[in-house]
Design an enzyme around this catalytic site. Structure first.
Site, PDB file in Angstrom:
ATOM      1  CB  SER A  85       8.619  -5.902  -0.826  1.00  0.00           C
ATOM      2  OG  SER A  85       7.355  -5.543  -1.341  1.00  0.00           O
ATOM      3  CE  LYS A  86       3.757 -11.261  -6.324  1.00  0.00           C
ATOM      4  NZ  LYS A  86       2.474 -11.114  -7.060  1.00  0.00           N
ATOM      5  CB  CYS A 184       1.522  -0.998  -1.095  1.00  0.00           C
ATOM      6  SG  CYS A 184       2.386  -1.412  -2.633  1.00  0.00           S
ATOM      7  CG  ASP A 191       2.986  -0.863   3.625  1.00  0.00           C
ATOM      8  OD1 ASP A 191       2.872  -2.089   3.447  1.00  0.00           O
ATOM      9  OD2 ASP A 191       3.257  -0.071   2.699  1.00  0.00           O
ATOM     10  CD  GLU A 224      12.237   1.043   1.389  1.00  0.00           C
ATOM     11  OE1 GLU A 224      12.684  -0.085   1.151  1.00  0.00           O
ATOM     12  OE2 GLU A 224      11.071   1.387   1.065  1.00  0.00           O
ATOM     13  NE  ARG A 252       1.639  -6.176   2.697  1.00  0.00           N
ATOM     14  CZ  ARG A 252       1.689  -4.925   2.280  1.00  0.00           C
ATOM     15  NH1 ARG A 252       2.351  -4.623   1.178  1.00  0.00           N
ATOM     16  NH2 ARG A 252       1.122  -3.970   2.972  1.00  0.00           N
ATOM     17  N   GLY A 253       4.435 -11.197   3.462  1.00  0.00           N
ATOM     18  CA  GLY A 253       5.101 -12.154   2.592  1.00  0.00           C
ATOM     19  C   GLY A 253       6.392 -12.690   3.181  1.00  0.00           C
TER      20      GLY A 253
END
Length: 276
Positions: A85-86, A184, A191, A224, A252-253
């Protein structure tokens, strides 16, 4: 054992690059987590998709004028890789000072880059803010189970043994909860998610489902894999004729992730919830 995301940008200081850099995208193989759950990627017991929504998407027109949009990305659940994700966020930020002649050019670029990293075609949709604003906020289908009385003492790992059902009754119902939380696996950040269970099978005890979902509270895994674990635990217990598990996580982000797993043909409503 080192987590496959340890080499990703997660949890590390990162330079924000403002010009197109597809090499920023970091794939994480699904294989090890499938194996952990006893799954074979060639014969998965579900169909599915991971819907990602991006709220921080901007680029430049040839005139130098910025454009903003909301991006929707559909990654097949059987793709060899998820996208960390980042790295996804950093890649999208690299578009900020990049010129695209049209929305179509950007959409094609996104589809090409994301598909290459995921290992399967990723569907991309770009939407104007006006279009999305007109849709409002959705609610989840079925009965909310969050007001049920339960007693919980263990939060470190999912506890499928908490789940109970009445095999003498076959029902078809939709249930949902907003109390899903996990962490995470790399950074430990929380999360937060909402989850829907739709099934036809042995009658699931609603309070036991809520207690089971709460047992994920300190569990460390990606969105997931949490949804896949829930799907498999329910499938083993209920032996259902049909089963769908769908989670919508808080962003997030600038990104939210929404995994969908089902025994049925995909009928995904990618509609934003109040916490998204």
């Amino acid at each position: 054992m080192q987590h496959p995301a340890e080499h990703s940008p997660l949890g590390k200081s990162s330079q924000y690059i403002a010009e197109y850099s597809p090499e920023l995208l970091f794939p994480i193989s699904r294989t090890s987590k499938w194996a952990e759950l006893g799954l074979d990627g060639a014969n998965l017991p579900y169909q599915g998709v991971d819907y990602w929504n991006c709220y921080e998407l901007s680029w430049l027109l040839p005139s130098g004028k910025p454009v903003v949009a909301i991006g929707e990305f559909a990654i097949p659940a059987d793709s060899p890789n998820i996208i960390e994700s980042k790295s996804f966020k950093l890649y999208l930020n690299s578009l900020n000072q990049t010129v695209f002649a049209s929305w179509g050019e950007l959409q094609a670029t996104l589809a090409r880059d994301l598909s290459a990293v995921a290992g399967k075609p990723v569907a991309v949709r770009l939407r104007s803010l006006t279009e999305v604003a007109g849709e409002g906020v959705a609610t989840l289908p079925g009965q909310c189970i969050d007001e049920l009385e339960i007693s919980v003492t263990q939060y470190a790992h999912p506890q499928p043994e908490l789940l109970r059902c009445d095999a003498s009754r076959v029902v078809e119902e939709s249930l949902h909860s907003h109390l899903l939380k996990s962490n995470c696996p790399v950074t430990g950040q929380p999360d937060w998610g909402s989850l829907v269970v739709q099934y036809r099978g042995a009658a699931l005890d609603h309070a036991s489902l809520l207690a089971y979902l709460v047992s994920f509270r300190q569990h460390a895994d990606f969105h997931e894999q949490c949804v896949e674990r829930i799907f498999l635990d329910l499938q083993r217990l209920l032996q259902p004729q049909s089963l769908t598990v769908y989670a919508r996580y808080v962003r997030r982000g600038g990104l939210d992730i929404n995994p969908y797993r089902s025994t049925e043909a995909l009928r995904v409503d990618n509609a934003r919830l109040v916490r998204q």
